[in-house]
Write an enzyme that holds these catalytic residues in place. Structure first.
Site, PDB file in Angstrom:
ATOM      1  N   TYR A  68       0.830  -1.199   0.000  1.00 18.39           N
ATOM      2  CA  TYR A  68       0.000   0.000   0.000  1.00 18.39           C
ATOM      3  C   TYR A  68       0.869   1.255   0.000  1.00 18.39           C
ATOM      4  CZ  TYR A  68      -2.690   3.900   1.703  1.00 18.39           C
ATOM      5  OH  TYR A  68      -3.235   5.140   1.832  1.00 18.39           O
ATOM      6  N   GLY A 108      -5.141   5.773   0.016  1.00 24.78           N
ATOM      7  CA  GLY A 108      -6.488   5.805   0.556  1.00 24.78           C
ATOM      8  C   GLY A 108      -7.420   4.874  -0.188  1.00 24.78           C
ATOM      9  N   ARG A 116     -12.342  28.852  48.347  1.00 22.64           N
ATOM     10  CA  ARG A 116     -12.377  27.651  49.186  1.00 22.64           C
ATOM     11  C   ARG A 116     -12.149  26.373  48.369  1.00 22.64           C
ATOM     12  NH1 ARG A 116     -17.787  25.608  51.662  1.00 22.64           N
ATOM     13  NH2 ARG A 116     -18.437  27.701  51.048  1.00 22.64           N
TER      14      ARG A 116
END
Length: 523
Positions: A63, A70, A289
């Protein structure tokens, strides 16, 4: 003496694992890049190429070497045209748009790609590794558009600009300017490299763009966690907050390690146990806090984010994988950037929450209903001119705007997979978009942090001026921070434009100008 040379960090590409910190050294231009010439390393790299050459010349089907790309993988390429295929690949992918990556980001991208190719599983020549290393050594860096990657099959379009530059085409950053590659190569006597079968694919079919950005994002987020803790301590002094919210006994019962680290840093900054400051409020509002709980989410994320990013960085992530030792061609999908996509989507969420936290602290500090006796908008003006001055009013609005934009960017990119390329790429990672989003969130959060640091410092100065706080009562760490900020910022007494100060503070944050806690700057 050239101190810049002394400060450069050696980074050796020899197939062994690199770190986020090393990629960041490359990005910042402070790395001394070397490519190993060890015989065993060179031989391992070249075995894959020799195997590939034998295979395709014997009419083996590979490939991207003897086929199209693709969905065109069923199209066979005649043997006499195989060597032209790599140039076609980077040529037709030359369609990137949008802003270009900065030179720092592009250096990180090239460094990430070289790290992967040096693993020896991509079927590229040692000469190709030499060319990529040469680009980093001479600081000839590809100009890469940001837009056009779906994050699988790799960062094809962005990395086509790297492949083209290796071959002497397109444009590069050189000495702070964008110039034609051919012109710079000619000037520096760099020979363009004609890419061989598989080499174009090996450069492009991987995750280097998203991974290079992820390395930079990690470092910036790590520093922002520390800076947010220090800003929170300064805010607590300015707002006369309750220092016992950060007590170790309190956090012992909820043992998230990163959260507890943040609490310890703030607790130590506030000198608790030596000269504690009591608040009129039993409990401060959440943005003070609960600061360790908010910052702690990001801090506790850093270890697994490091694992995701460094694993991807040190992987062979193109396709096909070439096993030159055992003479196998392994077709798969290692170009898929899902781990980086998830890491960047997660990190941008945690970082945006830092912006939101600091923005809420800023809002408290500017508002006379909540700032415990400080002047409105922290103006330092006195006497008859006081009503005329508006202090940090517009900066508070700006911080709110930057925070809103950061929060808007937290939509996960990874869930927006698109089927592309004739449904061959029918499930993609969107990792590069996630990384770009994260970089934007970091920029916006650094802007909020710049505003918060300036305003917290102003608040402390106003307390000192009023005698409500004595400098001697501040911890050594906070005293050092107050003095360091004073080196770059003057008390805001009469209204003045603050854009220049804000931009300077953002730059100082991005340069990690302020040493904060005893933790190493990993990134």
């Amino acid at each position: 003496m050239n101190t810049a040379v002394l400060q450069r960090t050696p980074v050796v590409f020899d197939g062994s694992e690199l770190t986020i910190a090393q990629i960041n050294d490359i990005a910042r231009g402070r790395a001394d890049v070397h490519l190993s010439d060890d015989e065993a390393f060179v031989a391992r790299i070249n075995r894959g190429v020799e195997f590939l050459d034998r295979l395709w010349q014997q009419e083996g089907v590979i490939y991207g070497v003897t086929t199209g790309y693709g969905d065109s993988c069923t199209v066979n390429i005649p043997g006499d045209l195989v060597e032209e295929l790599p140039r076609h690949l980077y040529t037709f992918h030359g369609c990137g748009l949008g802003e270009v990556f900065s030179i720092e980001q592009s250096r990180a991208i090239v460094g990430a790609r070289l790290t992967s190719l040096a693993r020896g599983s991509s079927g590229v020549r040692y000469e190709l590794l030499q060319q990529l290393a040469r680009l980093l050594q001479l600081d000839v860096i590809p100009v890469i558009p940001q837009e056009g990657s779906v994050g699988a099959s790799g960062d094809l379009t962005p990395l086509s600009y790297v492949a083209a530059v290796v071959a002497g085409e397109r444009r590069v950053w050189y000495r702070g300017e964008q110039r034609d590659t051919a012109e710079v190569f000619d000037e520096l006597r760099i020979e363009p490299l004609q890419l061989r079968p598989k080499e174009g694919l090996a450069i492009m079919n991987g995750t280097a763009a998203m991974t290079g950005l992820a390395c930079m994002a990690f470092s910036r987020a790590e520093y922002l966690c520390q800076l947010s803790a220090r800003i929170t301590a300064l805010m607590s002094v300015a707002l006369q907050g309750n220092a016992y919210h950060f007590d170790s006994a309190l956090f012992a019962v909820k043992p998230h390690p990163g959260q507890n680290q943040i609490a310890r840093w703030i607790h130590d900054d506030l000198n608790v146990g030596e000269a504690p400051r009591q608040s009129d409020r039993l409990q401060d509002r959440y943005s003070l806090r609960c600061a360790p709980h908010v910052i702690g989410v990001a801090q506790d994320s850093l270890p697994w984010l490091r694992q995701f990013i460094e694993n991807e960085l040190n992987s062979a992530n193109d396709n096909p994988i070439i096993d030159g030792d055992n003479e196998h061609v392994l077709h798969g999908g290692h170009f898929y950037g899902g781990h980086i996509a998830f890491a960047m989507d997660s990190l941008k969420n945690a970082v945006a929450n830092l912006a939101d936290l600091l923005d809420r602290q800023i809002a408290q500090l500017a508002d006379v209903k909540f700032n415990n006796g400080l002047p409105a908008n922290l103006t330092g003006a006195t006497g008859e001119r006081r009503p005329l001055n508006h202090g940090f009013k517009a900066v508070q609005i700006g911080a709110s705007a930057w925070t809103a934009e950061a929060l808007k960017q937290t939509m996960p990119a990874s869930v927006f997979s698109r089927s592309t390329e004739c449904h061959n790429q029918d499930k993609v990672s969107m990792g590069t978009i996630a990384a770009r989003d994260c970089m934007r969130v970091l920029q916006l959060t650094e802007q909020v942090a710049a505003a918060a640091l300036m305003m917290a410092w102003q608040g402390v100065q106003l307390r000192l001026r009023a005698g409500a706080v004595q400098e001697a009562s501040l911890s050594p760490a906070l005293r050092a921070s107050v003095r360091q900020v004073a080196d770059s910022f003057n008390l805001l007494e009469q209204d003045r434009a603050l854009e220049g100060d804000l931009r300077n503070f953002v730059k100082l944050i991005q340069q990690r100008h302020w040493r904060l806690y005893d933790e190493r700057d990993h990134g």
